[in-house]
Design an enzyme around this catalytic site. Structure first.
Site, short mmCIF file in Angstrom:
data_model
loop_
_atom_site.label_atom_id
_atom_site.label_comp_id
_atom_site.label_asym_id
_atom_site.label_seq_id
_atom_site.Cartn_x
_atom_site.Cartn_y
_atom_site.Cartn_z
N ASP A 162 4.05 11.57 -0.36
CA ASP A 162 4.38 11.56 -1.79
C ASP A 162 3.14 11.77 -2.68
O ASP A 162 3.28 12.09 -3.86
CB ASP A 162 5.04 10.23 -2.18
CG ASP A 162 6.26 9.92 -1.34
OD1 ASP A 162 6.89 10.87 -0.85
OD2 ASP A 162 6.60 8.74 -1.19
N GLY B 22 6.55 4.70 6.11
CA GLY B 22 7.14 5.90 6.69
C GLY B 22 6.04 6.75 7.32
O GLY B 22 4.89 6.68 6.91
N THR C 61 0.66 8.99 2.66
CA THR C 61 2.03 9.29 2.23
C THR C 61 2.17 10.75 1.88
O THR C 61 1.26 11.35 1.30
CB THR C 61 2.49 8.45 1.02
OG1 THR C 61 3.77 8.95 0.57
CG2 THR C 61 1.53 8.51 -0.15
N GLY D 158 1.00 3.36 2.97
CA GLY D 158 1.20 3.63 1.54
C GLY D 158 1.21 2.33 0.75
O GLY D 158 0.66 1.31 1.21
N GLU E 261 13.62 14.23 -5.49
CA GLU E 261 14.68 13.24 -5.23
C GLU E 261 14.74 12.18 -6.32
O GLU E 261 15.75 11.52 -6.52
CB GLU E 261 14.48 12.59 -3.86
CG GLU E 261 13.19 11.79 -3.73
CD GLU E 261 13.00 11.14 -2.37
OE1 GLU E 261 13.88 11.26 -1.50
OE2 GLU E 261 11.94 10.50 -2.18
N THR F 1 2.48 -1.02 2.52
CA THR F 1 1.55 -1.42 3.58
C THR F 1 0.24 -1.93 2.98
O THR F 1 -0.33 -2.92 3.44
CB THR F 1 1.26 -0.19 4.49
OG1 THR F 1 2.51 0.37 4.88
CG2 THR F 1 0.48 -0.59 5.72
O1 F6P Z 1 7.40 7.57 1.04
C1 F6P Z 1 7.68 8.62 1.92
C2 F6P Z 1 9.15 8.94 1.90
O2 F6P Z 1 9.38 10.01 2.80
C3 F6P Z 1 9.71 9.25 0.53
O3 F6P Z 1 9.39 10.54 0.07
C4 F6P Z 1 11.17 9.00 0.75
O4 F6P Z 1 11.82 8.68 -0.45
C5 F6P Z 1 11.17 7.81 1.69
O5 F6P Z 1 9.91 7.83 2.34
C6 F6P Z 1 12.26 7.81 2.71
O6 F6P Z 1 12.20 6.63 3.45
P1 F6P Z 1 13.01 6.36 4.79
O7 F6P Z 1 12.17 6.87 5.93
O8 F6P Z 1 13.16 4.87 4.85
O9 F6P Z 1 14.32 7.07 4.69
#
Ligand code: F6P
Length: 379
Positions: A144, A15, A142, A119, A239, A122
Site C-alpha cells: 500500500d 499481509g 506493504t 506494516g 478499493e 505489526t
Molecule cells: O495491506 C495490504 C493489503 O493487501 C491491502 O491492500 C488490502 O486491503 C488488505 O491487505 C487485504 O488483507 P487480507 O489479506 O486480510 O485480505
C-alpha cells in the site's frame, strides 16, 4: 560494534508482499557474514513468538529465495499479542494480553534483538514490545506504500508492475469492444497504488480515497471521450475510493486483526452505477476486474530486490550500533533510522497523513501531473 549481540531473531507480520524474502535474505546474510550473529526466524508473524515456533537460520535457509514473492517465515495479520484471542476456562474466546509469553520466549532463546518486518499493525506491536524493553528494529512493509516517515515500502513497486500489466491487457480488450473497464486495486485507505498504477498504465480516470468522486463527473468524462472518438475508457478504482455522498465499500470484517475492516467491491459498485448513466447515451457496457491478491505475489522486481536488500542490511547495522526502538526508513534515497513511536499512529510525516497512514496529497505533484495530462479524478 555492539559486543553484547550474539543472537538475533526476525519475523514477518501482517499481509505478505513481494520482497519479504529479499529482506529476510539480506538480514540473515548480513547478520552471519558481517557480524557472525546467530539468527532465529519465528514463524507466522507474532503468533510464532507466542507459540515458540521458529527455525534456526543459516545461509542455506535463505538460498534461492531472493526473487520469490511471499515469505519463507509465513505471515499472519491477526495476531496482536497485546490483545490475543485465547480460550478461557469455559472454552469461550476472550482477548488477553499474552505479550509476556513472547518476551519470555525471547529470553529463553537468549535473543538479544528482534527484527520486525511489517506494516502499521505489526509496527504498533513492535512499539509496544519496545516499551516493554525488547530491543527492536522495524522494517516497513506493504504494497500500500502507506507507512509514514519512509518514502517507499518494498512490495509496492512489484504490485505496481502487476497493475500496469493488467491495464495494458485491459486496454486491448476495452478497445476491441468499445467498453468501459474498471480495475479495482488494493491500497486500503491510501490511493498510492491506484494513482501511480493508473498514471503508468494510461488510465483515463483514477478514483482514490483522498479525492471523493462524483459519479456524474466520471460519467461525463466517459461520454465526452466517446463523442470525441475514444470509444473505450479505462478507470482505476482504489478499493478505498468513496463517492462524495457515500462511504467506502466494506467486503468483510476480520476479528483479531489490528484493522478489522477489509475493503473490496468498490469497482463492481462503480461499474454498475456508471453503466446506468452512460449506456443510455453511448450504448457502452461496463465490465469490472478486481486484481486482488495478484498484487501481493509473483516474482519480486529489481527495485524491490534492491530496496529489500538495503532495508535488511541497514537493520542489522542498526542492531550492531545498539540503535533500537527504531524503524529503517528511506528518505531522499538515504537509509535513515526513525523512532517507531514517531511512525505509529503519528499521522505527521508523509506527503499528507491521516491517523498514521501516509496518504496521497490531492494538491501534490502526482495528482497535479495526472490532472495536467488529462486524467480525471471525479472531483
Ligand atoms: O495491506 C495490504 C493489503 O493487501 C491491502 O491492500 C488490502 O486491503 C488488505 O491487505 C487485504 O488483507 P487480507 O489479506 O486480510 O485480505
Amino acid at each position: 560494534m555492539n559486543q553484547e549481540i550474539k543472537k538475533i531473531a526476525l519475523l514477518t507480520g501482517g499481509g505478505d508482499c513481494s520482497g519479504l524474502n529479499a529482506v529476510i535474505r539480506s538480514v540473515v546474510r548480513t547478520a552471519i557474514l558481517k557480524y557472525n550473529y546467530q539468527v532465529v526466524g519465528f514463524l507466522g508473524g507474532y503468533s510464532g513468538l507466542y507459540k515458540d515456533e521458529y527455525i534456526n537460520m543459516d545461509l542455506k535457509t535463505v538460498s534461492g529465495i531472493f526473487h520469490q514473492g511471499g515469505t519463507i517465515l509465513k505471515n499472519s495479520n491477526k495476531d496482536n499479542l497485546f490483545s490475543y484471542r485465547v480460550k478461557d476456562e469455559n472454552g469461550i474466546y476472550v482477548k488477553k494480553d499474552v505479550s509476556d509469553v513472547a518476551v519470555a520466549n525471547l529470553k529463553k532463546h537468549d535473543i538479544d534483538a528482534l527484527v520486525i518486518i511489517g506494516g502499521d499493525g505489526t509496527l504498533t506491536s513492535a512499539r509496544d514490545f519496545a516499551r516493554k524493553g525488547v530491543r527492536i528494529v522495524g522494517i516497513p512493509k506493504t504494497i500500500d506504500n502507506d507507512v509514514p516517515a519512509t518514502d517507499i515500502t518494498f512490495g509496492y513497486r512489484t504490485a505496481l508492475d502487476h497493475i500496469v500489466n493488467a491495464l495494458d491487457a485491459l486496454h486491448t480488450t476495452a478497445f476491441s469492444h468499445d467498453r468501459i473497464m474498471t480495475l479495482e486495486v488494493m491500497g486500503r485507505n491510501a490511493g498510492w497504488l491506484a494513482l501511480e498504477g493508473g498514471i503508468s498504465g494510461s488510465a483515463d480516470i483514477i478514483l482514490i480515497p483522498e479525492i471523493p468522486y462524483d459519479i456524474r463527473k466520471v460519467a461525463d468524462r466517459v461520454i465526452e471521450r466517446y463523442r470525441s472518438g475514444s470509444k473505450f475508457s479505462i478507470i482505476v478504482v482504489s478499493e478505498g475510493a468513496r463517492p462524495i455522498d457515500g462511504d467506502v465499500t466494506v467486503k468483510k470484517i476480520v476479528e483479531g486483526s489490528p484493522d478489522t475492516v477489509r475493503l473490496g467491491g468498490a469497482g463492481e459498485q462503480i461499474a454498475k452505477v456508471l453503466e446506468t448513466l452512460v449506456s443510455p447515451v453511448t450504448g457502452q457496457e461496463v465490465r469490472n476486474t478486481n486484481l486482488g491478491y495478484i498484487q501481493r505475489g509473483g516474482v519480486t522486481n529489481c527495485f524491490d530486490r534492491m530496496l529489500g536488500t538495503r532495508y535488511g542490511s541497514f537493520a542489522v547495522d542498526m542492531i550492531s550500533r545498539g540503535d533500537f526502538g527504531k524503524m529503517v526508513a528511506i528518505q531522499n534515497n538515504k537509509m535513515t533510522p526513525v523512532p517507531i513511536e514517531e511512525v505509529v499512529g503519528s499521522g505527521v510525516v508523509g506527503e499528507t497523513s491521516h491517523g498514521g497512514t501516509k496518504m496521497v496529497n490531492p494538491q501534490g505533484d502526482l495528482v497535479t501531473a495526472a490532472k495536467g495530462i488529462g486524467i480525471v479524478f471525479g472531483d
